[in-house]
Design a protein around this motif. Sequence first.
Motif, PDB file in Angstrom:
ATOM      1  N   ILE A  97     -20.574  56.403  42.974  1.00  0.00           N
ATOM      2  CA  ILE A  97     -19.185  56.182  43.374  1.00  0.00           C
ATOM      3  C   ILE A  97     -19.203  55.622  44.795  1.00  0.00           C
ATOM      4  O   ILE A  97     -19.397  56.365  45.761  1.00  0.00           O
ATOM      5  CB  ILE A  97     -18.374  57.485  43.316  1.00  0.00           C
ATOM      6  N   ALA A  98     -19.033  54.314  44.901  1.00  0.00           N
ATOM      7  CA  ALA A  98     -19.093  53.664  46.211  1.00  0.00           C
ATOM      8  C   ALA A  98     -17.768  53.755  46.965  1.00  0.00           C
ATOM      9  O   ALA A  98     -17.736  53.594  48.176  1.00  0.00           O
ATOM     10  CB  ALA A  98     -19.522  52.208  46.062  1.00  0.00           C
ATOM     11  N   GLY A  99     -16.673  53.989  46.246  1.00  0.00           N
ATOM     12  CA  GLY A  99     -15.372  54.145  46.904  1.00  0.00           C
ATOM     13  C   GLY A  99     -14.639  52.834  47.064  1.00  0.00           C
ATOM     14  O   GLY A  99     -15.102  51.792  46.638  1.00  0.00           O
ATOM     15  N   PRO A 100     -13.503  52.870  47.680  1.00  0.00           N
ATOM     16  CA  PRO A 100     -12.879  54.041  48.307  1.00  0.00           C
ATOM     17  C   PRO A 100     -12.226  54.994  47.311  1.00  0.00           C
ATOM     18  O   PRO A 100     -11.852  56.104  47.666  1.00  0.00           O
ATOM     19  CB  PRO A 100     -11.830  53.431  49.233  1.00  0.00           C
ATOM     20  N   THR A 101     -12.110  54.566  46.031  1.00  0.00           N
ATOM     21  CA  THR A 101     -11.543  55.450  45.017  1.00  0.00           C
ATOM     22  C   THR A 101     -12.638  55.807  44.031  1.00  0.00           C
ATOM     23  O   THR A 101     -13.774  55.341  44.141  1.00  0.00           O
ATOM     24  CB  THR A 101     -10.382  54.755  44.272  1.00  0.00           C
ATOM     25  N   GLY A 102     -12.288  56.623  43.055  1.00  0.00           N
ATOM     26  CA  GLY A 102     -13.227  56.955  41.989  1.00  0.00           C
ATOM     27  C   GLY A 102     -13.791  58.355  42.051  1.00  0.00           C
ATOM     28  O   GLY A 102     -14.486  58.786  41.144  1.00  0.00           O
ATOM     29  N   ALA A 103     -13.513  59.068  43.131  1.00  0.00           N
ATOM     30  CA  ALA A 103     -14.027  60.425  43.244  1.00  0.00           C
ATOM     31  C   ALA A 103     -13.447  61.314  42.150  1.00  0.00           C
ATOM     32  O   ALA A 103     -12.308  61.134  41.727  1.00  0.00           O
ATOM     33  CB  ALA A 103     -13.689  61.007  44.618  1.00  0.00           C
ATOM     34  N   PRO A 105     -13.767  65.669  40.709  1.00  0.00           N
ATOM     35  CA  PRO A 105     -14.206  66.985  41.180  1.00  0.00           C
ATOM     36  C   PRO A 105     -15.726  67.148  41.096  1.00  0.00           C
ATOM     37  O   PRO A 105     -16.326  66.874  40.061  1.00  0.00           O
ATOM     38  CB  PRO A 105     -13.485  67.954  40.241  1.00  0.00           C
ATOM     39  N   GLY A 106     -16.325  67.518  42.195  1.00  0.00           N
ATOM     40  CA  GLY A 106     -17.767  67.704  42.258  1.00  0.00           C
ATOM     41  C   GLY A 106     -18.561  66.450  42.536  1.00  0.00           C
ATOM     42  O   GLY A 106     -19.765  66.508  42.762  1.00  0.00           O
ATOM     43  N   LYS A 107     -17.886  65.305  42.509  1.00  0.00           N
ATOM     44  CA  LYS A 107     -18.554  64.021  42.753  1.00  0.00           C
ATOM     45  C   LYS A 107     -17.696  63.201  43.711  1.00  0.00           C
ATOM     46  O   LYS A 107     -16.920  62.345  43.300  1.00  0.00           O
ATOM     47  CB  LYS A 107     -18.786  63.262  41.453  1.00  0.00           C
ATOM     48  N   PRO A 108     -17.859  63.464  45.002  1.00  0.00           N
ATOM     49  CA  PRO A 108     -17.057  62.728  45.981  1.00  0.00           C
ATOM     50  C   PRO A 108     -17.544  61.289  46.148  1.00  0.00           C
ATOM     51  O   PRO A 108     -18.652  60.944  45.716  1.00  0.00           O
ATOM     52  CB  PRO A 108     -17.279  63.522  47.270  1.00  0.00           C
ATOM     53  N   ASN A 127     -27.849  61.639  45.613  1.00  0.00           N
ATOM     54  CA  ASN A 127     -27.684  61.437  47.050  1.00  0.00           C
ATOM     55  C   ASN A 127     -26.200  61.435  47.388  1.00  0.00           C
ATOM     56  O   ASN A 127     -25.370  61.102  46.553  1.00  0.00           O
ATOM     57  CB  ASN A 127     -28.273  60.083  47.466  1.00  0.00           C
ATOM     58  N   HIS A 128     -25.909  61.762  48.640  1.00  0.00           N
ATOM     59  CA  HIS A 128     -24.535  61.701  49.144  1.00  0.00           C
ATOM     60  C   HIS A 128     -24.560  60.879  50.427  1.00  0.00           C
ATOM     61  O   HIS A 128     -25.105  61.318  51.439  1.00  0.00           O
ATOM     62  CB  HIS A 128     -23.985  63.109  49.389  1.00  0.00           C
ATOM     63  N   PHE A 129     -24.003  59.687  50.347  1.00  0.00           N
ATOM     64  CA  PHE A 129     -23.988  58.769  51.476  1.00  0.00           C
ATOM     65  C   PHE A 129     -22.588  58.692  52.070  1.00  0.00           C
ATOM     66  O   PHE A 129     -21.591  58.785  51.349  1.00  0.00           O
ATOM     67  CB  PHE A 129     -24.435  57.370  51.039  1.00  0.00           C
ATOM     68  N   GLY A 130     -22.511  58.487  53.363  1.00  0.00           N
ATOM     69  CA  GLY A 130     -21.235  58.365  54.038  1.00  0.00           C
ATOM     70  C   GLY A 130     -20.875  56.918  54.306  1.00  0.00           C
ATOM     71  O   GLY A 130     -21.673  56.010  54.100  1.00  0.00           O
ATOM     72  N   GLY A 131     -19.651  56.730  54.768  1.00  0.00           N
ATOM     73  CA  GLY A 131     -19.205  55.397  55.148  1.00  0.00           C
ATOM     74  C   GLY A 131     -18.336  54.749  54.088  1.00  0.00           C
ATOM     75  O   GLY A 131     -17.979  55.359  53.081  1.00  0.00           O
ATOM     76  N   ASP A 132     -18.020  53.486  54.341  1.00  0.00           N
ATOM     77  CA  ASP A 132     -17.176  52.735  53.415  1.00  0.00           C
ATOM     78  C   ASP A 132     -17.995  52.227  52.231  1.00  0.00           C
ATOM     79  O   ASP A 132     -19.193  52.500  52.123  1.00  0.00           O
ATOM     80  CB  ASP A 132     -16.470  51.589  54.151  1.00  0.00           C
ATOM     81  N   ARG A 133     -17.355  51.500  51.355  1.00  0.00           N
ATOM     82  CA  ARG A 133     -17.995  50.993  50.139  1.00  0.00           C
ATOM     83  C   ARG A 133     -19.283  50.228  50.444  1.00  0.00           C
ATOM     84  O   ARG A 133     -20.318  50.442  49.798  1.00  0.00           O
ATOM     85  CB  ARG A 133     -16.989  50.099  49.396  1.00  0.00           C
ATOM     86  N   ALA A 135     -21.202  50.421  53.101  1.00  0.00           N
ATOM     87  CA  ALA A 135     -22.215  51.330  53.649  1.00  0.00           C
ATOM     88  C   ALA A 135     -22.867  52.170  52.551  1.00  0.00           C
ATOM     89  O   ALA A 135     -24.092  52.372  52.564  1.00  0.00           O
ATOM     90  CB  ALA A 135     -21.597  52.230  54.716  1.00  0.00           C
ATOM     91  N   VAL A 136     -22.069  52.652  51.609  1.00  0.00           N
ATOM     92  CA  VAL A 136     -22.615  53.458  50.506  1.00  0.00           C
ATOM     93  C   VAL A 136     -23.567  52.610  49.668  1.00  0.00           C
ATOM     94  O   VAL A 136     -24.684  53.035  49.341  1.00  0.00           O
ATOM     95  CB  VAL A 136     -21.482  54.042  49.632  1.00  0.00           C
ATOM     96  N   ARG A 137     -23.167  51.398  49.356  1.00  0.00           N
ATOM     97  CA  ARG A 137     -24.013  50.519  48.536  1.00  0.00           C
ATOM     98  C   ARG A 137     -25.306  50.156  49.260  1.00  0.00           C
ATOM     99  O   ARG A 137     -26.373  50.125  48.652  1.00  0.00           O
ATOM    100  CB  ARG A 137     -23.228  49.275  48.130  1.00  0.00           C
TER     101      ARG A 137
END
Length: 155
Positions: A97-103, A105-108, A127-133, A135-137
Amino acid sequence: MYSQLLTLLQARSFTLATAESCTGGAVSAAVTDIAGISQVYNGGVVSYSNEAKMNLLKVPENILMQYGAVSEECAGFMAKGAAAALQSTCAISTTGIAGPTGAVPGKPVGTVCIGYFINGRLYTETNHFGGDRHAVRQAALHRAMTRLIELLQNM
């Protein structure tokens, strides 16, 4: 940056395939940036939809229903499916889930599961990565490539 991947694959007489969802081809692009990689890289699949995961990579529908597309179980089947479809001894997969939507429950946003299929052995991780789409990718790409290199080095 990842040029040692070619040497490691050649030394083991392995071929490589990729299966991507959230990275949308970035792993394949990084692989094909390596000069000479055509000797060992058979190709890749970008399987964004569940239907593509099932039809092209043979991810069982019950796995998607029970665990979801963003799961180590799905990542594992994606890697094995890519290896089979592209007749490779080694495969890497990304789904997340790269975001900003799509989270869910349990998968932010920032949750990325990666699968590594290497000569019959399967490894998966979440893995759990921070940042915008972007950055996650990028973080997922870097983790996938560096961990694949580590696994090959430790064989």
